[in-house]
Design a protein around this motif. Structure first.
Motif, PDB file in Angstrom:
ATOM      1  N   VAL A  80       1.422  -1.142   0.494  1.00  0.00           N
ATOM      2  CA  VAL A  80       0.013   0.011  -0.390  1.00  0.00           C
ATOM      3  C   VAL A  80       1.382   1.217   0.282  1.00  0.00           C
ATOM      4  CG1 VAL A  80      -1.437   1.457   1.401  1.00  0.00           C
ATOM      5  CG2 VAL A  80      -1.915  -1.527   0.680  1.00  0.00           C
ATOM      6  N   ARG A  81       1.939   1.099   0.812  1.00  0.00           N
ATOM      7  CA  ARG A  81       3.033   2.376   0.194  1.00  0.00           C
ATOM      8  C   ARG A  81       3.462   2.109  -0.527  1.00  0.00           C
ATOM      9  NH1 ARG A  81       5.468   4.649   5.558  1.00  0.00           N
ATOM     10  NH2 ARG A  81       7.043   5.013   4.028  1.00  0.00           N
ATOM     11  N   GLU A  82       3.540   0.912  -1.068  1.00  0.00           N
ATOM     12  CA  GLU A  82       4.562   1.335  -2.621  1.00  0.00           C
ATOM     13  C   GLU A  82       4.238   1.692  -3.576  1.00  0.00           C
ATOM     14  OE1 GLU A  82       6.144  -1.450  -5.472  1.00  0.00           O
ATOM     15  OE2 GLU A  82       7.222  -1.557  -3.573  1.00  0.00           O
ATOM     16  N   SER A  83       1.958   2.059  -3.244  1.00  0.00           N
ATOM     17  CA  SER A  83       1.239   2.233  -4.535  1.00  0.00           C
ATOM     18  C   SER A  83       1.383   4.062  -4.213  1.00  0.00           C
ATOM     19  CB  SER A  83       0.082   1.732  -4.073  1.00  0.00           C
ATOM     20  OG  SER A  83      -0.805   2.332  -3.123  1.00  0.00           O
ATOM     21  N   GLY A  84       1.682   4.566  -3.260  1.00  0.00           N
ATOM     22  CA  GLY A  84       1.605   6.181  -2.788  1.00  0.00           C
ATOM     23  C   GLY A  84       0.002   6.008  -2.096  1.00  0.00           C
ATOM     24  N   ALA A  85      -1.129   5.327  -1.136  1.00  0.00           N
ATOM     25  CA  ALA A  85      -1.745   5.260  -1.464  1.00  0.00           C
ATOM     26  C   ALA A  85      -1.817   6.120   0.288  1.00  0.00           C
ATOM     27  CB  ALA A  85      -2.954   4.152  -0.954  1.00  0.00           C
ATOM     28  N   GLU A  86      -2.991   7.157   0.248  1.00  0.00           N
ATOM     29  CA  GLU A  86      -3.054   7.920   2.055  1.00  0.00           C
ATOM     30  C   GLU A  86      -3.648   6.726   2.930  1.00  0.00           C
ATOM     31  OE1 GLU A  86      -5.335  10.862   3.877  1.00  0.00           O
ATOM     32  OE2 GLU A  86      -6.132  10.416   2.507  1.00  0.00           O
ATOM     33  N   ILE A  87      -2.006   6.733   3.824  1.00  0.00           N
ATOM     34  CA  ILE A  87      -2.296   5.804   4.794  1.00  0.00           C
ATOM     35  C   ILE A  87      -3.119   6.475   6.171  1.00  0.00           C
ATOM     36  CG2 ILE A  87      -0.886   5.301   7.062  1.00  0.00           C
ATOM     37  CD1 ILE A  87      -0.719   3.542   4.093  1.00  0.00           C
ATOM     38  N   VAL A  88      -3.917   6.625   6.685  1.00  0.00           N
ATOM     39  CA  VAL A  88      -4.457   7.525   7.530  1.00  0.00           C
ATOM     40  C   VAL A  88      -4.714   6.974   8.920  1.00  0.00           C
ATOM     41  CG1 VAL A  88      -6.883   7.542   8.077  1.00  0.00           C
ATOM     42  CG2 VAL A  88      -6.882   7.140   5.844  1.00  0.00           C
ATOM     43  N   HIS A  89      -4.120   5.429   9.207  1.00  0.00           N
ATOM     44  CA  HIS A  89      -3.260   5.545  10.574  1.00  0.00           C
ATOM     45  C   HIS A  89      -2.368   4.761  10.027  1.00  0.00           C
ATOM     46  CE1 HIS A  89      -3.765   4.059  14.449  1.00  0.00           C
ATOM     47  NE2 HIS A  89      -4.134   3.195  14.193  1.00  0.00           N
ATOM     48  N   PRO A  90      -0.970   4.509  10.461  1.00  0.00           N
ATOM     49  CA  PRO A  90      -0.029   4.106  11.025  1.00  0.00           C
ATOM     50  C   PRO A  90      -0.050   2.359  11.494  1.00  0.00           C
ATOM     51  CG  PRO A  90      -0.283   5.097  12.792  1.00  0.00           C
ATOM     52  CD  PRO A  90      -1.001   5.880  12.329  1.00  0.00           C
ATOM     53  N   LEU A  91       0.862   1.932  10.246  1.00  0.00           N
ATOM     54  CA  LEU A  91       0.708   0.121  11.175  1.00  0.00           C
ATOM     55  C   LEU A  91       1.007   0.124  12.546  1.00  0.00           C
ATOM     56  CD1 LEU A  91       1.172  -2.693  10.770  1.00  0.00           C
ATOM     57  CD2 LEU A  91       3.025  -2.549   9.849  1.00  0.00           C
ATOM     58  N   GLN A  92       0.541   0.181  13.565  1.00  0.00           N
ATOM     59  CA  GLN A  92       0.866  -0.889  15.052  1.00  0.00           C
ATOM     60  C   GLN A  92      -0.484  -2.009  15.983  1.00  0.00           C
ATOM     61  OE1 GLN A  92      -0.627   3.508  15.946  1.00  0.00           O
ATOM     62  NE2 GLN A  92      -1.958   2.099  17.729  1.00  0.00           N
ATOM     63  N   TRP A  96      -5.802  -4.793  21.949  1.00  0.00           N
ATOM     64  CA  TRP A  96      -6.742  -6.285  22.080  1.00  0.00           C
ATOM     65  C   TRP A  96      -6.528  -7.643  20.745  1.00  0.00           C
ATOM     66  CZ3 TRP A  96      -7.220  -0.771  20.651  1.00  0.00           C
ATOM     67  CH2 TRP A  96      -7.706  -0.944  19.190  1.00  0.00           C
ATOM     68  N   GLY A  97      -4.747  -6.827  20.670  1.00  0.00           N
ATOM     69  CA  GLY A  97      -4.154  -8.144  19.678  1.00  0.00           C
ATOM     70  C   GLY A  97      -4.389  -8.831  18.471  1.00  0.00           C
ATOM     71  N   VAL A  98      -4.572  -7.174  18.101  1.00  0.00           N
ATOM     72  CA  VAL A  98      -4.658  -6.837  16.363  1.00  0.00           C
ATOM     73  C   VAL A  98      -2.801  -6.535  15.822  1.00  0.00           C
ATOM     74  CG1 VAL A  98      -6.946  -7.667  15.569  1.00  0.00           C
ATOM     75  CG2 VAL A  98      -5.992  -5.429  15.958  1.00  0.00           C
ATOM     76  N   ARG A  99      -2.463  -6.831  14.891  1.00  0.00           N
ATOM     77  CA  ARG A  99      -1.434  -5.304  13.952  1.00  0.00           C
ATOM     78  C   ARG A  99      -2.380  -5.214  12.626  1.00  0.00           C
ATOM     79  NH1 ARG A  99       3.426  -4.201  13.760  1.00  0.00           N
ATOM     80  NH2 ARG A  99       4.642  -3.780  12.398  1.00  0.00           N
ATOM     81  N   ARG A 100      -2.113  -3.372  12.695  1.00  0.00           N
ATOM     82  CA  ARG A 100      -3.052  -3.130  11.330  1.00  0.00           C
ATOM     83  C   ARG A 100      -3.018  -1.805  11.523  1.00  0.00           C
ATOM     84  NH1 ARG A 100      -8.949  -0.693  14.661  1.00  0.00           N
ATOM     85  NH2 ARG A 100      -7.395   1.172  15.766  1.00  0.00           N
ATOM     86  N   PHE A 101      -3.369  -1.208  10.184  1.00  0.00           N
ATOM     87  CA  PHE A 101      -2.889  -0.399   9.830  1.00  0.00           C
ATOM     88  C   PHE A 101      -3.696   0.581   9.061  1.00  0.00           C
ATOM     89  CE2 PHE A 101      -1.588  -2.815   6.016  1.00  0.00           C
ATOM     90  CZ  PHE A 101      -2.328  -1.534   4.847  1.00  0.00           C
ATOM     91  N   PHE A 102      -4.459   2.105   8.812  1.00  0.00           N
ATOM     92  CA  PHE A 102      -5.869   2.426   8.145  1.00  0.00           C
ATOM     93  C   PHE A 102      -5.107   3.395   6.572  1.00  0.00           C
ATOM     94  CE2 PHE A 102      -8.912   3.051  11.578  1.00  0.00           C
ATOM     95  CZ  PHE A 102      -9.182   2.100  12.660  1.00  0.00           C
ATOM     96  N   VAL A 103      -6.245   2.617   5.405  1.00  0.00           N
ATOM     97  CA  VAL A 103      -5.882   3.714   4.547  1.00  0.00           C
ATOM     98  C   VAL A 103      -7.207   3.459   3.473  1.00  0.00           C
ATOM     99  CG1 VAL A 103      -5.903   1.442   2.729  1.00  0.00           C
ATOM    100  CG2 VAL A 103      -4.474   3.037   2.079  1.00  0.00           C
TER     101      VAL A 103
END
Length: 117
Positions: A80-92, A96-103
């Motif tokens: 997603v980063r390589e595509s240039g899409a807007e990251i809304v919430h960084p990878l973290q 509660w047991g998930v690893r996530r990001f918003f795009v």
């Protein structure tokens, strides 16, 4: 990359959460997670058939429109980063047991991309 499930996220007022749970219960959904700010319902027969209701997101600036669980969230983030899409919430990692990001998708919707740890 493998997609494990896709879950629509509905923004809900706190006072309508029980009503929503009861309504979707009429269709066979049962509560499988309730963190106070997010409630997830699933089909007992098909556990990956799910819907979530969110009053707010605990660590992100917006409520995502949809959640997509993948087998490798780090690879998804890199693509997603390589595509240039807007990251809304960084990878973290979340407590509660998930690893996530918003795009942000091209249509403007916010996608929560996650893997369980």
């Amino acid at each position: 990359m493998t997609v494990h499930r896709v879950v629509p996220n509905f923004t809900a007022a706190p006072e309508t959460a029980k009503e929503s749970r009861d309504f979707y219960g009429l269709l066979g959904f049962e509560e499988v997670m309730n963190l106070g700010w997010i409630t997830t319902l699933a089909s007992p027969a098909t556990p990956t058939a799910q819907i979530s209701f969110m009053t707010a997101d605990r660590t992100a600036p917006v409520v995502p429109d949809i959640s997509v669980e993948v087998d490798d969230v780090d690879a998804a983030y890199a693509a997603v980063r390589e595509s240039g899409a807007e990251i809304v919430h960084p990878l973290q990692d979340e407590e509660w047991g998930v690893r996530r990001f918003f795009v942000r998708a091209p249509d403007g919707r916010v996608v929560n991309v996650l893997s369980h740890r």
